[in-house]
Design an enzyme around this catalytic site. Structure first.
Site, PDB file in Angstrom:
ATOM      1  N   SER A 146       0.790  -1.164   0.138  1.00  0.00           N
ATOM      2  CA  SER A 146       0.049   0.061   0.150  1.00  0.00           C
ATOM      3  C   SER A 146       0.802   1.272  -0.084  1.00  0.00           C
ATOM      4  O   SER A 146       1.779   1.421  -0.961  1.00  0.00           O
ATOM      5  CB  SER A 146      -0.985  -0.018   1.230  1.00  0.00           C
ATOM      6  OG  SER A 146      -1.759   0.890   1.324  1.00  0.00           O
ATOM      7  N   ASP A 388       4.759  24.315  -1.702  1.00  0.00           N
ATOM      8  CA  ASP A 388       6.239  23.880  -1.844  1.00  0.00           C
ATOM      9  C   ASP A 388       6.452  22.652  -1.401  1.00  0.00           C
ATOM     10  O   ASP A 388       7.577  22.463  -0.432  1.00  0.00           O
ATOM     11  CB  ASP A 388       7.058  24.921  -1.281  1.00  0.00           C
ATOM     12  CG  ASP A 388       6.704  25.171   0.158  1.00  0.00           C
ATOM     13  OD1 ASP A 388       5.744  24.945   0.792  1.00  0.00           O
ATOM     14  OD2 ASP A 388       7.854  25.825   0.985  1.00  0.00           O
ATOM     15  N   HIS A 441      -7.066  -5.234  -2.091  1.00  0.00           N
ATOM     16  CA  HIS A 441      -5.881  -4.456  -1.732  1.00  0.00           C
ATOM     17  C   HIS A 441      -5.257  -5.198  -0.520  1.00  0.00           C
ATOM     18  O   HIS A 441      -4.053  -5.085  -0.335  1.00  0.00           O
ATOM     19  CB  HIS A 441      -6.392  -3.144  -1.168  1.00  0.00           C
ATOM     20  CG  HIS A 441      -5.299  -1.993  -0.897  1.00  0.00           C
ATOM     21  ND1 HIS A 441      -4.670  -1.610  -1.920  1.00  0.00           N
ATOM     22  CD2 HIS A 441      -4.946  -1.679   0.445  1.00  0.00           C
ATOM     23  CE1 HIS A 441      -3.697  -0.788  -1.155  1.00  0.00           C
ATOM     24  NE2 HIS A 441      -3.628  -1.039   0.204  1.00  0.00           N
TER      25      HIS A 441
END
Length: 466
Positions: A146, A388, A441
């Site tokens: 994951s 940023d 998953h």
């Protein structure tokens, strides 16, 4: 045997525990003191602790192989020396909890501190550990499940010299230009809808039960009911159960059993119907925000980074080599409004439709409705507006990758979009893919031995190229 291949005495930045045993395994705990910020002088940076657990199986020794595991492996599968690595801010690695973060004063201080807890610094920690733990500071094999897979691709981008092989399970991140948080959620919402449809097909009786709960919440005073530890459960809060309930193999059943006990019994005729304490407590336990707020605070930032400019522009003006990347600006919340009301719980009840749960999404109102997150509301907004963020991937390096990589890609993965994963895979030179719909998953937890056998077979020549 174990003592002959044990580590040297502890050092100021590495405390090694003593070996201890559980059936068939020998274990040893390690605590490393690492800089919060690797970009400045070590003496100038605050320090945190990172925890790792070394596990040796049977008669193997540390000299045979070292496998770094991002997150715990939910399986007894173990054939070599493994190092289970808990990323900074979680588990025993300077855990960031509501209580520990209360030591930070303002929202600005919290946001500034948390910016060092993404994959770039997780990889720095891994390298810090590798040169102290692996015999002769050699490379190691990395298993990333994951988000651990996302970290592994960051590892491939910025420290491939530390890697012998890389195994990815349900963890290929979006890396290309344009792979913004908005692009990710536009791709992921349709799969979440598909998982909802599968859930209600398996448990059609839950369509009406969930609608009744939503209607009850909407008609309650204030539009919801109090939760045991504080906070408020509203219809949109209820939908967050899809985060865990829709994406793993056992999630459907767990969600269904939870809704079986949604209501208190009416033991006095004429009493008002109310949601059970069991259900409200189970809801809080499911989400786990009181012990792990880091997910809610930083999740969308994993899709935010600056992009590299065209090399020619960088040559002409080095100051343009980097430019600011996109902030998330609560991407999942904004993209959700593009669905024409499909995820509007109250509207679904009025129109007689099934109420859809949401997936791996974080919304700004969670920091108002959930008590454990409420103190981080201002910090969460600052992080959502931050532009940023440093880069997490280097496509040029990935294009020229020399490290053997094998990845299990789950076709119906709700958390990692298949199309975006394929786009990234096309950018990683030499990667071998196992695409399957046999697992969701949670494949590594559900069938760890089979999954790892398949991936290792691909890397070690036991699986054909075609």
């Amino acid at each position: 045997m174990y003592e002959t291949c044990s580590l040297a005495d502890s050092t100021p930045d590495h405390v090694a525990g003593t070996w201890y045993s559980v059936p068939d395994l020998r274990l040893r705990d390690h605590r490393f003191t690492v800089p919060l910020d690797y970009s400045i002088d070590r003496n100038a940076s605050p320090e945190i602790s990172v925890f790792a657990r070394e596990v040796v199986s049977g008669m193997n020794s540390r000299t045979s192989c070292t496998l770094l595991v991002f997150y715990f492996l939910y399986s007894s599968y173990l054939r070599c020396c493994c190092v289970f690595f808990l990323q900074r801010g979680t588990g025993l690695s300077t855990p960031l909890t509501p209580s520990s973060m209360s030591q930070l004063g303002s929202a600005e201080e919290i946001a500034e501190y948390l910016k060092y807890f993404r994959a770039d610094n997780i990889v720095n920690d891994a390298e810090f550990i590798r040169v102290r733990l692996v015999p002769e500071a050699g490379p190691w094999t990395v298993l990333g499940q994951s988000y651990g897979g996302f970290c592994s691709v960051t590892y491939l981008s910025f420290a491939p010299q530390g890697l012998k092989q890389v195994l990815l399970t349900g963890g290929i991140p979006p890396v290309g230009n344009g792979s913004t948080a908005d692009a990710v959620y536009r791709a992921c919402y349709p799969q979440v809808i598909h998982q909802n449809e599968k859930y209600y097909k398996r448990f059609p009786q839950d369509v009406e039960i969930v609608r009744e709960v939503v209607k009850h919440l909407a008609e309650s005073e204030g539009g919801g009911v109090p939760l045991p530890s504080g906070g408020f459960l509203t219809p949109r809060g209820l939908q967050i159960l899809g985060l865990s309930g829709l994406g793993s193999s056992s999630g459907f059943e767990r969600l269904h059993y939870m809704f079986e006990r949604a209501w208190d019994p009416v033991i006095v005729p004429g009493s008002r119907k109310q949601i059970s304490y069991y259900f409200l407590k189970a809801f809080e336990n499911w989400l786990d925000f009181d012990t792990n707020p880091l997910y809610a605070l930083l999740h969308e930032s994993i899709y935010c980074q600056v992009d590299l400019l065209n090399p020619l522009l960088a040559f002409l003006n080095p100051l343009l080599f980097w430019f600011k990347g996109d902030s998330s600006l609560w991407s999942a919340h904004r993209i959700r409004t593009e669905d024409d009301g499909k995820f509007d719980a109250i509207r679904a009840v009025k129109e007689g439709r099934p109420v859809f749960f949401t997936g791996e999404m974080v919304f700004p109102w969670m920091f108002e409705e959930f008590h454990a997150l409420s103190k981080f509301k201002d910090a969460a907004h600052l992080l959502a507006e931050k532009k940023d963020w440093p880069p997490l991937y280097d496509i040029a390096v990935l294009n020229n990758n020399k490290v053997p990589v094998a990845a299990a890609v789950y076709y119906e993965d709700m958390y990692v979009n298949f199309k975006l994963a394929m786009e990234t895979a096309s950018q990683v030179a030499g990667i071998r893919l196992w695409i399957t719909n046999e697992y969701m998953h949670s494949g590594l937890r559900d069938g760890g031995g089979q999954v790892l056998d398949h991936l290792l077979g691909m890397l070690n020549g036991r699986k054909p190229l075609f």
